[in-house]
Motif scaffolding. Structure first.
Motif, PDB file in Angstrom:
ATOM      1  N   GLY A 168       5.702 -33.060 -20.757  1.00  0.00           N
ATOM      2  CA  GLY A 168       4.979 -31.801 -20.674  1.00  0.00           C
ATOM      3  C   GLY A 168       4.567 -31.460 -19.259  1.00  0.00           C
ATOM      4  N   GLU A 169       4.119 -32.467 -18.503  1.00  0.00           N
ATOM      5  CA  GLU A 169       3.738 -32.213 -17.113  1.00  0.00           C
ATOM      6  C   GLU A 169       4.951 -31.821 -16.270  1.00  0.00           C
ATOM      7  N   ALA A 170       6.086 -32.455 -16.516  1.00  0.00           N
ATOM      8  CA  ALA A 170       7.296 -32.107 -15.758  1.00  0.00           C
ATOM      9  C   ALA A 170       7.712 -30.671 -16.031  1.00  0.00           C
ATOM     10  N   PHE A 171       7.622 -30.240 -17.297  1.00  0.00           N
ATOM     11  CA  PHE A 171       7.965 -28.852 -17.593  1.00  0.00           C
ATOM     12  C   PHE A 171       6.977 -27.894 -16.956  1.00  0.00           C
ATOM     13  N   ALA A 172       5.668 -28.216 -17.044  1.00  0.00           N
ATOM     14  CA  ALA A 172       4.659 -27.322 -16.458  1.00  0.00           C
ATOM     15  C   ALA A 172       4.858 -27.189 -14.953  1.00  0.00           C
ATOM     16  N   THR A 173       5.189 -28.287 -14.281  1.00  0.00           N
ATOM     17  CA  THR A 173       5.434 -28.237 -12.835  1.00  0.00           C
ATOM     18  C   THR A 173       6.653 -27.381 -12.511  1.00  0.00           C
ATOM     19  N   ALA A 174       7.719 -27.554 -13.297  1.00  0.00           N
ATOM     20  CA  ALA A 174       8.930 -26.760 -13.055  1.00  0.00           C
ATOM     21  C   ALA A 174       8.670 -25.276 -13.296  1.00  0.00           C
ATOM     22  N   ALA A 175       7.941 -24.957 -14.369  1.00  0.00           N
ATOM     23  CA  ALA A 175       7.655 -23.551 -14.660  1.00  0.00           C
ATOM     24  C   ALA A 175       6.760 -22.936 -13.587  1.00  0.00           C
ATOM     25  N   ARG A 176       5.761 -23.690 -13.118  1.00  0.00           N
ATOM     26  CA  ARG A 176       4.866 -23.172 -12.084  1.00  0.00           C
ATOM     27  C   ARG A 176       5.609 -22.965 -10.763  1.00  0.00           C
ATOM     28  N   THR A 177       6.477 -23.895 -10.403  1.00  0.00           N
ATOM     29  CA  THR A 177       7.248 -23.758  -9.174  1.00  0.00           C
ATOM     30  C   THR A 177       8.181 -22.565  -9.239  1.00  0.00           C
ATOM     31  N   GLN A 178       8.810 -22.369 -10.400  1.00  0.00           N
ATOM     32  CA  GLN A 178       9.701 -21.221 -10.554  1.00  0.00           C
ATOM     33  C   GLN A 178       8.926 -19.909 -10.436  1.00  0.00           C
ATOM     34  N   ALA A 179       7.709 -19.884 -11.027  1.00  0.00           N
ATOM     35  CA  ALA A 179       6.908 -18.661 -10.941  1.00  0.00           C
ATOM     36  C   ALA A 179       6.489 -18.373  -9.510  1.00  0.00           C
ATOM     37  N   GLU A 180       6.135 -19.395  -8.756  1.00  0.00           N
ATOM     38  CA  GLU A 180       5.743 -19.185  -7.361  1.00  0.00           C
ATOM     39  C   GLU A 180       6.917 -18.686  -6.525  1.00  0.00           C
ATOM     40  N   GLU A 181       8.099 -19.268  -6.729  1.00  0.00           N
ATOM     41  CA  GLU A 181       9.284 -18.785  -6.002  1.00  0.00           C
ATOM     42  C   GLU A 181       9.628 -17.358  -6.405  1.00  0.00           C
ATOM     43  N   SER A 182       9.479 -17.035  -7.696  1.00  0.00           N
ATOM     44  CA  SER A 182       9.734 -15.666  -8.139  1.00  0.00           C
ATOM     45  C   SER A 182       8.727 -14.703  -7.541  1.00  0.00           C
ATOM     46  N   GLN A 183       7.485 -15.152  -7.404  1.00  0.00           N
ATOM     47  CA  GLN A 183       6.460 -14.303  -6.801  1.00  0.00           C
ATOM     48  C   GLN A 183       6.771 -14.007  -5.340  1.00  0.00           C
ATOM     49  N   ARG A 184       7.212 -15.028  -4.607  1.00  0.00           N
ATOM     50  CA  ARG A 184       7.574 -14.796  -3.199  1.00  0.00           C
ATOM     51  C   ARG A 184       8.784 -13.879  -3.077  1.00  0.00           C
TER      52      ARG A 184
END
Length: 333
Positions: A168-184
């Motif tokens: 679960g933590e690995a998925f949450a980290t991947a989803a958060r990183t993807q959202a930050e890159e999408s935001q940039r």
């Protein structure tokens, strides 16, 4: 080579049936004894699924064109196959193996391999933990089942819980990183749409200031209406980009868990059956079949002998030649 017949097969088996049965019985007893001597294993199993993706603000507010173009994509979704893959990935398993297991300072890798683990032990640990871990996915219900089998019930329970948590933590980290890159990435689109809207509004203001009164259907009136339409289109596009940007910021800031436990670990773990009877039967049948096969191969490939008594002479193999050539060779001799 002699011809193999059913009578020869039955005769060979009948002559040594007692020996075959004795060897098969010994093998079955040894298999049952080894199975009973090994410590009994415990299985820690649980079932989990993903949190339903209910975020629809970005795509719904953007409208039908954005949905058709895929611009309102919510990014990485917590699909059950993805979580099942993460639960069996090398990174998650190695992170779990390096955690300390109380009491003491030993890690889960040390407890599984029964030795001090180092960087060179990662491959052996992955093989060992994958033999003890089973991850299955049910397509109909979307339920992911995780089972860890080990002779130490406390170790199996802790390993199952930690694998679930780390997945679960690995998925949450991947989803958060993807959202930050999408935001940039969307920041550049937002700046471009804002600049386009500002230019369109400035052109409308300039045209309206220069022509305070314009006759209907005149060239000036048509030009002002065209500029207003361009400003309205720029406003719509800017609103869509701004909505997607805010949705990306929300995904980057949210901390919703990716998994929910449907079937928690039981208070008393289930014992794995020893299956001593099954292993004994397999050993008996396998030894009996192997013995019969060895006897048949020996009788099949045994060379033909001539003469009697204990000093039998093996006839040499001679090539078969036509009778005319045989007679010619005899006359020459």
């Amino acid at each position: 080579m002699e011809q193999l017949t059913l009578a020869r097969v039955l005769a060979a088996v009948r002559a040594r049936l007692a020996m075959l049965l004795a060897l098969s019985t010994v093998a079955a007893v040894v298999a049952v004894g080894v199975r009973l001597y090994l410590p009994r294993e415990w299985q820690a199993s649980l079932g989990f699924s993903t949190v339903a993706a209910t975020r629809t603000g970005g795509a719904a507010a953007a409208g039908l064109p954005t949905q058709l173009l895929g611009l309102g994509n919510q990014g990485l979704q917590a699909a059950p196959p993805l979580l099942a893959r993460l639960a069996n990935s090398d990174g998650v398993l190695l992170d779990v193996g390096r955690e300390r297991v109380p009491p003491g300072t030993s890690t889960l890798c040390d407890r599984l391999l029964e030795t001090r683990c180092d960087d060179e032990s990662d491959e052996r640990f992955l093989k060992r933990v994958r033999r003890a871990t089973k991850v299955t996915y049910d397509r109909e219900t979307g339920l992911v089942s995780l089972a860890v089998t080990h002779t130490d019930s406390a170790l199996a329970r802790r390993a199952a819980l930690r694998i679930l948590t780390r997945a679960g933590e690995a998925f949450a980290t991947a989803a958060r990183t993807q959202a930050e890159e999408s935001q940039r990435g969307m920041q550049r689109r937002l700046d471009s749409s804002a600049a386009r809207l500002a230019r369109a509004e400035a052109m409308v203001q300039e045209a309206a200031s220069a022509n305070r009164q314009a006759l209907p259907y005149s060239a000036v009136a048509v030009r002002i209406e065209r500029l207003k339409r361009e400003a309205s289109l720029a406003q719509t596009l800017h609103t869509q980009v701004l909505t997607e940007y805010e949705a990306a910021r929300g995904r980057a800031l949210e901390s919703m868990p990716a998994v929910v436990v449907v079937e928690p670990l039981p208070r008393v773990l289930r014992r794995q059956p020893r299956q001593a009877t099954l292993f004994g039967a397999l050993a008996f049948v396998g030894t009996l079949a192997a013995g019969m096969g060895c006897l048949l191969l020996r009788d099949l490939w045994r060379p033909a002998v001539s003469g009697g008594g204990s000093r039998a002479r093996v006839e040499p193999l001679r090539p078969r030649v036509p009778a005319s050539e045989d007679a010619a060779w005899s006359e020459r001799a």
